[in-house]
Design an enzyme around this catalytic site. Structure first.
Site, short mmCIF file in Angstrom:
data_model
loop_
_atom_site.label_atom_id
_atom_site.label_comp_id
_atom_site.label_asym_id
_atom_site.label_seq_id
_atom_site.Cartn_x
_atom_site.Cartn_y
_atom_site.Cartn_z
CD GLU A 108 0.97 -12.24 20.39
OE1 GLU A 108 1.13 -13.38 20.69
OE2 GLU A 108 1.75 -11.34 20.56
N GLY A 141 6.83 -15.74 15.25
CA GLY A 141 7.45 -14.86 14.94
C GLY A 141 8.79 -15.53 14.07
CG ASP A 158 6.99 -6.58 23.51
OD1 ASP A 158 7.37 -6.88 24.82
OD2 ASP A 158 5.70 -6.31 23.49
CB THR A 160 7.64 -14.20 27.26
OG1 THR A 160 7.89 -15.24 26.43
CG2 THR A 160 6.14 -13.92 27.08
#
Length: 291
Positions: A108, A141, A158, A160
Site C-alpha cells: 500500500e 505498487g 485492488d 482505484t
C-alpha cells in the site's frame, strides 16, 4: 430529503448516483485529492475519493469476495498472495480466510490510508493485519513489482480507477512486472471498471496485457455502489485450466476451505466468466489489434 446534504458522484459524465449524507465522519482536502467518509442510512459508512465512491460498508463484501476467492479457488494450491493497494483491508480479510495460504504480502502506497481505514472501517479488515502470515509493505505498487525477488501464486491488484496516480497500475510496464512476479501457473486479477460505462478500459487492459500471458479475459460481479451495471475483473494467466474448473472441483475446494461467504458460491464463480456479447466483442476487437 431536501434539507439533507447530498453527495453526488462525478465518475461518469451525464449519469451517476447520489448518497444522502447523514453525518460527515472524516474529510481531507489536499492539492491532489478530496477524501470524504460519511454515513448513509442504506449503505452504512461510505468512502469517496475525488468524486468517486471507493467502498461502502454494506456492499464491499461482493467486490472483495470475488476478487479473492475466484483466483484462489480456481488455482487450488495457492501458498503465496500479493495484494497491491487494498488499504481498506477488505481484500486482506478475505485472503486470510484461506488457511492453506502461507505468505501474504500487501503493498500500500500510504500508511495513513491503512490507519484511517482501521479507524473508520474496522469491519473491512476485522483484525486481518494481525495475522502472522501478513507482511504489510508501504511502497509504490509499481516500484514493488518491478524490484521484488519474490514470486506469488496469485496477484490481486485492488486499485482505484485508471485516472491520476492509479493510472500506472493499468500500464503495460505494470503488467509485465506482475507477470515476472507470478509463479508458473499463477493468476493475476484486477478491478477493471464497469464495462457498460468504461468499455475502453477493458480494451486497454487486453492490449497492454495479452502479450505477457496466454489468457487475458474478464469475469463479472454486480456491486451496487459501483454504478452502471456489472463490474469487470481482469483475469490474466498462463494456466489455461484454471478458468475451466468443473463445478464439482470448485465445490470440493470451497467446502474443503471451510470459508464463509455472502456472495461467492462455486456456481457464481463459474457463471461469472460468461460475458455479455458486447464485452466479448470489445475484447475480441482489442485482441485483433494486438495480434
Amino acid at each position: 430529503m431536501h434539507n439533507k446534504h447530498i453527495y453526488y458522484e462525478t465518475l461518469h459524465n451525464s449519469y451517476g448516483q447520489y448518497f444522502e449524507v447523514d453525518q460527515v465522519l472524516f474529510e481531507q482536502k489536499t492539492d491532489q485529492w478530496h477524501l470524504s467518509i460519511f454515513s448513509n442510512a442504506r449503505m452504512g459508512k461510505v468512502m469517496a475519493l475525488n468524486g468517486a465512491i471507493q467502498t461502502t460498508e454494506r456492499d464491499e463484501f461482493i467486490y472483495h469476495e470475488m476478487l479473492t476467492h475466484v483466483p484462489v479457488l480456481a488455482h487450488g494450491e495457492v501458498k503465496s498472495v500479493l495484494i497491491i493497494g487494498g488499504g481498506d483491508g477488505g481484500m486482506l480479510r478475505e485472503v486470510v480466510k484461506h488457511a492453506g495460504i502461507e505468505r501474504i504480502t500487501m503493498v500500500e502506497i500510504d500508511a495513513a490510508v491503512v490507519d484511517m481505514c482501521k479507524t473508520w472501517f474496522p469491519e473491512h479488515s476485522q483484525g486481518a493485519y494481525e495475522d502472522p502470515r501478513v507482511n504489510l509493505v508501504i511502497d509504490d505498487g509499481m516500484a514493488f513489482v518491478a524490484n521484488t525477488k519474490q514470486q506469488f501464486d496469485v496477484i490481486i491488484s485492488d486499485c482505484t480507477d485508471p485516472v491520476g496516480p492509479g493510472e500506472v497500475l493499468f500500464s503495460s510496464d505494470f503488467y509485465a512486472a506482475c507477470k515476472r512476479c507470478l509463479k508458473a501457473g499463477g493468476i493475476f486479477v484486477a478491478q477493471n471498471g464497469v464495462p457498460f460505462m468504461q468499455v475502453e478500459e477493458l480494451q486497454d487492459t487486453v492490449r497492454r496485457m495479452s502479450s505477457y500471458v496466454k489468457e487475458t479475459t474478464f469475469y463479472q460481479a454486480a456491486v451496487p455502489s459501483y454504478i452502471g451495471g456489472a463490474m469487470a475483473f481482469a483475469w490474466a494467466t498462463d494456466n489455461l485450466e484454471a478458468r475451466q474448473q468443473s463445478l464439482d472441483t470448485l465445490t470440493a475446494r470451497f467446502n474443503a476451505s471451510g470459508i464463509q461467504t455472502r456472495y461467492y458460491t462455486p456456481a457464481v464463480h463459474q457463471a461469472s466468466f460468461a460475458l455479455p456479447a458486447f464485452v466479448e466483442q470489445a475484447v475480441k476487437s482489442a485482441m485483433t489489434v494486438t495480434a
